[in-house]
Scaffold this motif. Structure first.
Motif, short mmCIF file in Angstrom:
data_model
loop_
_atom_site.label_atom_id
_atom_site.label_comp_id
_atom_site.label_asym_id
_atom_site.label_seq_id
_atom_site.Cartn_x
_atom_site.Cartn_y
_atom_site.Cartn_z
N ASP A 183 -58.79 -3.86 29.24
CA ASP A 183 -57.46 -3.89 29.84
C ASP A 183 -56.50 -3.20 28.87
O ASP A 183 -56.30 -3.68 27.75
N LYS A 189 -47.62 1.68 28.44
CA LYS A 189 -46.26 2.23 28.45
C LYS A 189 -45.97 2.93 27.13
O LYS A 189 -45.27 3.95 27.09
N SER A 257 -41.96 -7.21 24.22
CA SER A 257 -42.85 -8.06 25.01
C SER A 257 -42.18 -9.42 25.12
O SER A 257 -41.72 -9.96 24.12
N HIS A 273 -47.81 -13.47 31.14
CA HIS A 273 -48.90 -12.49 31.17
C HIS A 273 -49.44 -12.07 29.81
O HIS A 273 -50.28 -11.18 29.74
N MET A 275 -51.69 -13.06 26.81
CA MET A 275 -52.71 -14.07 26.57
C MET A 275 -53.03 -14.23 25.09
O MET A 275 -53.04 -13.24 24.35
#
Ligand code: ADP
Ligand code: MG
Length: 352
Positions: A183, A189, A257, A273, A275
């Protein structure tokens, strides 16, 4: 049980390209463009010089296409056209995985951040993020209001199939020793910013730009009036407002973030979102948001995720080990930052 879904990005598809005329002067023109790509809002402000008699090209359209191509050809785990999707298929089928030079570079950089963050940053947790599925739940549609928390056993199983140490690269091939999914959501980005920067450096007519792809922002060149670029930092306790701004001259990358970006809230608990690869649950380090300031797009994005998981103390050390600046906001709205961030940061009235 009361279930609430909070949308991240309002389906904002404003495809506006406005040329604000310089009234015949030689002043660069401001080109503003708001659109969506990579599942997020892309805002561009470009100062463009127009040579006499020349038709202005549309660098904003080119940048948007570049971001979309990056997602569809390389980074998306969802789109079947992407290299990452192909890699995940090959892992499932136990096939040999030959990497493109670009993907090899990205994965090598990711493994470096995993190693240095003690595994807080880990792109092999795809099975865990799929299980939680918070990214797609955050769309805010009626259907997405139905949310079931994953079961403990499912999380344990998904975690068993992850771990950056089970991944290595040799002779341009990816070697994987578990049934994992990769992932790249934590760095997509930022990679986009790095590629946009290369593009801008080739465009002589662009003298300055500020471009945001979701929570990652690139500043480039100078503003014609000589003032600094202002990059707002969202107040994670009140995401409609700003906790402060960074004043920047020239080229920088800023990534944030936060637990307010994509989440599901159930019974007063927020499941966001980002983890913690140690637990398989949303990270709970006491941090609400982390902002990283550095020259490199990939690094700003990777470190913002890693520092969110690590929390203030260890996160600060990690950022500094990369020569990056970091700013943390906790649940009480308290701000902590590296010494090197201080000259750039200005607290907003709201954050006072
Ligand atoms: P955003 O994508 O909202 O800007 P981040 O850059 O922090 O936020 O990336 C979060 C995304 O990264 C998640 O949606 C998920 O796809 C992936 N991810 C979540 N936790 C981790 C982690 N510990 N390490 C690497 N990637 C992660
Ligand atoms: Mg990130």
């Amino acid at each position: 049980m009361k279930k609430k879904i909070f949308p991240l990005s309002i389906s904002l598809v404003l495809s506006i390209s406005i040329f604000l005329s310089g009234c015949g002067t030689k002043e660069p023109k401001l080109l503003s463009h708001v659109d969506t790509a990579m599942g997020t809002v892309v805002v561009q402000q470009l100062y463009v010089e127009e040579a006499a008699g020349e038709t202005l090209k549309a660098p904003d359209d080119a940048i948007l296409e570049q971001i979309s191509a990056l997602e569809s050809e390389r980074l998306s785990w969802r789109l079947e056209t992407s290299e990452l999707n192909h890699i995940n298929q090959q892992i499932k089928e136990g096939e040999e995985i030959l990497l493109s030079p670009q993907m090899e570079a990205v994965l090598t950089d990711c493994l470096d951040v995993s190693r240095n963050s003690g595994g807080a940053f880990d792109i092999t947790i795809g099975e865990v993020t799929r299980l939680w599925n918070i990214d797609s739940r955050a769309g805010g549609t009626e259907e997405s209001a139905e949310y079931d928390l994953p079961a403990e056993e499912q999380i344990t199983e998904a975690l068993a199939n992850s771990g950056w140490e089970k991944l290595s690269i040799k002779d341009h091939r990816l070697l994987v020793s578990a049934d994992m999914s990769l992932d790249l959501g934590a760095v997509g980005k930022g990679i986009a910013l790095t590629e946009i920067l290369s593009y801008l450096q080739e465009q002589e007519q662009v003298v300055g730009a500020v471009i945001s792809v979701g929570g990652s922002v690139l500043t480039y060149g100078e503003k014609p009036d000589g003032t600094s670029w202002k990059v707002g930092i969202v107040n994670p306790l009140n995401p409609g407002g700003m906790i402060g701004t960074l004043s920047l001259q020239g080229q920088w990358c800023v990534s944030t973030s936060g637990d307010y970006e994509r989440y599901v809230e159930m019974d007063g608990v927020r499941y966001h979102h980002i983890m913690d690869p140690m637990t398989g649950y949303p990270a709970d380090s006491g941090v609400k948001s982390v902002t990283i300031l550095t020259k490199d797009g990939f690094l700003s994005d990777a470190l913002s995720t890693a520092c969110f998981v690590l929390g203030e103390e260890v996160g600060m050390q990690l950022a500094e080990s990369y020569g990056a600046e970091a700013l943390f906001v906790d649940g009480q709205g308290r701000i902590a930052m590296t010494e090197g961030m201080k000259p750039y940061f200005h607290l907003s009235n709201e954050g006072k």
